[in-house]
Structure formats: C-alpha cells, structure tokens
Write an enzyme that holds these catalytic residues in place. Structure first.
Site, PDB file in Angstrom:
ATOM      1  N   LYS A  65       0.845  -1.206   0.000  1.00 36.84           N
ATOM      2  CA  LYS A  65       0.000   0.000   0.000  1.00 36.84           C
ATOM      3  C   LYS A  65       0.876   1.250   0.000  1.00 36.84           C
ATOM      4  O   LYS A  65       1.947   1.267   0.623  1.00 36.84           O
ATOM      5  CB  LYS A  65      -0.905  -0.025   1.240  1.00 36.84           C
ATOM      6  CG  LYS A  65      -1.956   1.070   1.295  1.00 36.84           C
ATOM      7  CD  LYS A  65      -2.818   0.910   2.558  1.00 36.84           C
ATOM      8  CE  LYS A  65      -3.914   1.946   2.655  1.00 36.84           C
ATOM      9  NZ  LYS A  65      -4.741   1.773   3.881  1.00 36.84           N
ATOM     10  N   SER A 104      -9.668   1.443   2.989  1.00 33.26           N
ATOM     11  CA  SER A 104      -8.840   2.273   2.147  1.00 33.26           C
ATOM     12  C   SER A 104      -7.758   1.506   1.379  1.00 33.26           C
ATOM     13  O   SER A 104      -7.194   2.029   0.416  1.00 33.26           O
ATOM     14  CB  SER A 104      -8.160   3.356   2.988  1.00 33.26           C
ATOM     15  OG  SER A 104      -7.299   2.768   3.940  1.00 33.26           O
ATOM     16  N   SER A 141      -9.652  -1.099   7.108  1.00 31.65           N
ATOM     17  CA  SER A 141      -9.159  -0.893   5.747  1.00 31.65           C
ATOM     18  C   SER A 141      -8.456  -2.066   5.102  1.00 31.65           C
ATOM     19  O   SER A 141      -8.106  -1.990   3.924  1.00 31.65           O
ATOM     20  CB  SER A 141      -8.223   0.308   5.711  1.00 31.65           C
ATOM     21  OG  SER A 141      -8.974   1.477   5.671  1.00 31.65           O
TER      22      SER A 141
HETATM   23  N1  GLN Z   1     -12.828   3.634   6.510  1.00 34.99           N
HETATM   24  C1  GLN Z   1     -12.265   4.050   7.755  1.00 34.99           C
HETATM   25  C2  GLN Z   1     -11.868   5.497   7.659  1.00 34.99           C
HETATM   26  O1  GLN Z   1     -12.176   6.092   6.692  1.00 34.99           O
HETATM   27  C3  GLN Z   1     -11.106   3.176   8.117  1.00 34.99           C
HETATM   28  C4  GLN Z   1      -9.919   3.482   7.315  1.00 34.99           C
HETATM   29  C5  GLN Z   1      -8.743   2.631   7.676  1.00 34.99           C
HETATM   30  O2  GLN Z   1      -8.883   1.575   8.294  1.00 34.99           O
HETATM   31  N2  GLN Z   1      -7.569   3.121   7.332  1.00 34.99           N
HETATM   32  O3  GLN Z   1     -11.278   6.061   8.515  1.00 34.99           O
END
Ligand code: GLN
Length: 471
Positions: free
Chosen positions: A62, A137, A161
């Site tokens: 990532k 994400s 994410s």
């Molecule tokens: N979707 C969640 C957020 O927007 C979690 C994101 C993540 O785990 N990095 O914060």
C-alpha cells in the site's frame, strides 16, 4: 520458480488486467526495469535471500508504507513524487525473507475512506466488477491479489481498511493485534489504531506473510515483544480428525446480526456458522453491547489523532510546497492544494473535538466509551469464547459514486470492523460465498495476540467451504 520468472509473471499480469491508471487504477507506482535490475543487486543488506521463507514471492505494498525504490505518496497530492529515504520494518523483513516489492497500490488518501475513491490519483475499480469499488482504504492491495498479480500484499488498518476491501474483493485480509507488527515506516493516520495488515489469496498466504513481518522492533516501541508463532502451523494437519475445531467456542454477537442486516449476507454467515458446528465447534450467542457506539467513537478518536499526525505536512518537510506571502500563507496554500476533501474534513473534525471547549464533551468521552468497547471483548473472551464470528461488512462491493456524496453512509460501512481496532484485538476476513456474483466476507475476531487461534478457525473454515467460498 526463479525470482526473475515470478516477477516477470507479476508484471505481465499487471499489463493483462490493466492495473494502471487507464483501467483498474489499482497500482499507483511500479517500475519493471528497475525492479528486475534490483534482483541482481549484490549490495550487502540489499540482496534477496533465495532460500528465505518468501523466496521469489512478488508482493505489492500500500502506498502509505515506506519503500526505498518506489514513491510513497499515501494517495495524496501533498506527497506527490516523494521517495522515502528509509523503508518500513515490515517491508525490510519481506525483502530479507526473499520477497520482491513489485508495486505500490492505490488507496484512499492517508487511509481515509472505505472505497479507494478518495485517492488523489483517481478511484480504483474492483477487478471482479469494474463498475464497483474494491473497498478501502487498502482497495488497491486487495484488488492486486484478487486480480492474480500477487499472492499477497500489505495494507494498513485504522478502522477496517484491510478486512473490508478483502471482503469486497473475495480475498483474505488480516488485521493483527495492535502492537503485533511494527508501525515503523507506516505513515501515521491515527497512531493508537493503525496497524499494518496482510492480504493473501488464501489463509496460508496471509499467515505466511504475517509470521515474517510480525515481532518486536527496536524502531517502534509499541511493537510487542511477544513471541511470534508459526501461523502456518495453525492449519489442520493432513488426515487429522474430521472435527479439527472440537472444543472451540465460536461467539455469535447479536449486535452484528441486526434485523436490518441484508438477508443474503446473513444467510452466508449462517452457512459458515453451520460449517463451524460441523467442524466440531460450539456456536454460542453472545452480546457485545457497545457495538453501536463504535462508529461515533471511531470518528472522534481517528480524526483527532489524524489532525495532529498530519500537521507535519506543512510544505517545509516533505513534498508539495506552494509559496505564499509569508509562512502562514505558504502553509495555507500548500495544505489547501495538497489535501483532498475527505482529509480536510477529518482535520477539521479532529481539530474541533480536541479544542479547549469541546475536549471533555467529545474526545474524553469517546476515550471512555472506547474502554467499554474493549471491555465487551474481554468479557466475551473471559466467558470461554475462543473466537467471534461476524459479517465483515454490511454490504457487498457498491457501485462507484454510490456513497461519495454522503460521508456518513461511507463511514457506516465500517460498522463491523472499527470495533476490533478500538479494542486492539486481531481480526480477519475470509471469503464465505457470493451474493449476486459479489464476494461476501466472514470476520473472525480473537483475543489479543491469539492470531494462531484465529488462523486455526480460518484454516478449518476455508478448507470446509472449498469452492463454495467463491460461489
Ligand atoms: N474507513 C475508515 C476510515 O475512513 C477506516 C480506514 C482505515 O482503516 N484506514 O477512517
């Protein structure tokens, strides 16, 4: 297979599926020539170990995890062109185990999002249905595994994410215990929640990568000293009992199966729970009473920490800089141009909940409720439950654009995953079947540092479901 062949295959597959910006947009940065050249690099400390546990594995990372030879931009304009002078501990350990980093994957800017649509470099698409998102994400990493480019990839988790995109793309996604994997080189979003996680095409692929990257690290004082078991040994041994989970208690928390849950997702979960019973486990109804508070609590704590962590992107230290009339004007111009709308929203939210007049009303209260959420898990595990099983997400992969204009609808997609980050416990998603051709993920949650137990349940369920997991 030789490392050159394996890496060549991964790049050919990237081309064949259209991983770049003009189609799936799941890979942000890759460099075939340079990667092939590095394979022959004999520099001490840089050479690959041909006998390592991950020898010749092509792995994607990532874009918010620091690598030496490719950019690390966190899917943000503010870091466009930035190449880290050091690499993440997890990446170094992959390399030392013989793996090759082939690509940096698309993600929501700084990990903020659930669809990979909040990337400054454009949205990623789900390789199983290109009209839909891959989740987020870490959507690019999940998609790279789903598209057959890499058998494993690194992602990061703050509120789901890794697990949610794994669920949307039909692959395995693991969030380890907070502290299990060093965060050195993971660009901070919300430090008390962030963990590097792993995607795999199978439970064994994910387990094999996690056991390489886990463990204490002098560069991260929050990386735990706890010994790292060989997670691949959690697989039921060939020819072993037909009830490999005999004696295991699987908790089914009522709050994760509300009346409004999509009935087809519920049916898939019920079928998985029947498998657990057939494997010898007892399925027990439990309650995690504070689950409904996880999203409000997460969206106070995560933005609060983000507003502080992202202060470092000021036009002086890294990446983008827009000149202005004086220092303040330079900060303002740089940050206004450099950050996208979702990141700006989080910084504003976080600054607000930490401000003198609101700290007690929001931030302090959220921390107190976070403790209650963690206590729910402790109580459940203390009552004899070994692992907890839930749906990973309330929906399958949604269409591009479906939630971008309604941030709250997007936030609610993390309703079943954010709890494990708030409590710090390990959790994973694995494919348990499809609804309308789209993957559904089942989530297994375990007590702190009991990833081996989590994997034991996952290996058994994966084997029992067989092809049904992908039908
Ligand atoms: N979707 C969640 C957020 O927007 C979690 C994101 C993540 O785990 N990095 O914060």
């Amino acid at each position: 297979m030789s490392v050159e062949r394996e890496v060549g295959r991964a790049f050919a597959r990237m081309d064949a599926v259209g991983a770049g910006a003009d189609h799936l947009n799941i890979v942000l940065w890759s460099d075939r020539e340079r990667t092939l050249k590095l394979l022959r690099d004999e520099t001490p400390g840089r050479a690959l170990d041909p006998a390592g546990p991950l020898a010749s594995a092509a792995i994607a990372v990532k874009d918010n995890i620091a690598t030496l030879d490719l950019p690390t931009t966190c899917g943000s304009r503010i870091l466009e062109g930035y190449v880290s002078p050091y690499e993440a501990t997890a990446v170094r350990r992959l390399r030392e185990a013989g793996a090759v980093v082939i690509a940096k994957t698309n993600c929501d800017e700084f990990g903020m999002g659930s669809s990979t649509e909040h990337s400054a470099y454009g949205p990623a698409r789900n390789p199983l249905d290109t009209t839909r998102v891959p989740g987020g994400s870490s959507g690019g990493s999940a998609a790279v595994v789903a598209a057959g480019i890499a058998r494993a990839a690194l992602g990061s988790e703050t509120g789901g994410s890794v697990r949610q995109p794994a669920s949307f793309c039909g692959v395995v996604g693991v969030k380890p215990t907070y502290g299990r994997v060093s965060r050195y080189g993971l660009v901070a979003f919300a430090s008390s929640l962030d963990q590097i996680g792993v995607f795999g095409a199978s439970v064994a692929d994910a387990a094999g990568v996690l056991e390489v990257i886990a463990g204490a690290d002098p560069l991260d004082s929050t990386a735990a000293e706890n010994q790292v078991p060989r997670y691949r040994d959690s697989a039921p041994q060939g020819g072993s009992a037909s009830q490999p989970l005999a004696g295991m208690v699987v908790g089914k928390p009522a709050e994760y199966f509300p009346p409004a849950l999509d009935r087809r997702i519920r049916a898939r979960c019920d079928a998985a729970l029947d498998r657990f019973r057939a494997l010898g486990a007892e399925v027990r109804d439990i309650s995690l009473a504070h689950t409904d508070l996880a999203i409000p609590v997460y969206y106070i704590i995560a933005p609060a920490e983000a507003s502080s962590n992202l202060a470092r992107f000021d036009g002086v230290r890294y990446g983008l800089r827009l000149e202005g009339d004086g220092l303040r004007a330079m900060y303002e111009a740089t940050r206004t141009r450099g950050f996208g709308a979702e990141v700006t929203r989080r910084i504003l939210l976080g600054t607000y909940v930490l401000s003198a007049g609101y700290y007690d009303a929001y931030y302090r209260k959220a921390q107190a409720v976070r403790t209650l959420i963690a206590q729910d898990f402790r109580t459940a595990f203390a009552s004899g439950v070994d692992v907890i099983f839930t749906p990973t997400a309330p929906t399958t992969a949604f269409e591009l654009g479906a939630k971008t204009s309604d941030p709250y609808a997007m936030y609610l997609n993390d309703i079943f995953t954010a709890t494990a980050n708030l409590a710090g416990v390990p959790a994973m998603s694995l494919p348990i079947g499809r609804v309308d051709g789209l993957p559904v993920g089942g989530q297994i949650i375990a007590p702190h540092f009991e990833e081996d137990v989590m994997f034991r349940a996952a290996f058994a369920l994966e084997r029992s479901l067989g092809e049904e997991a992908h039908r």
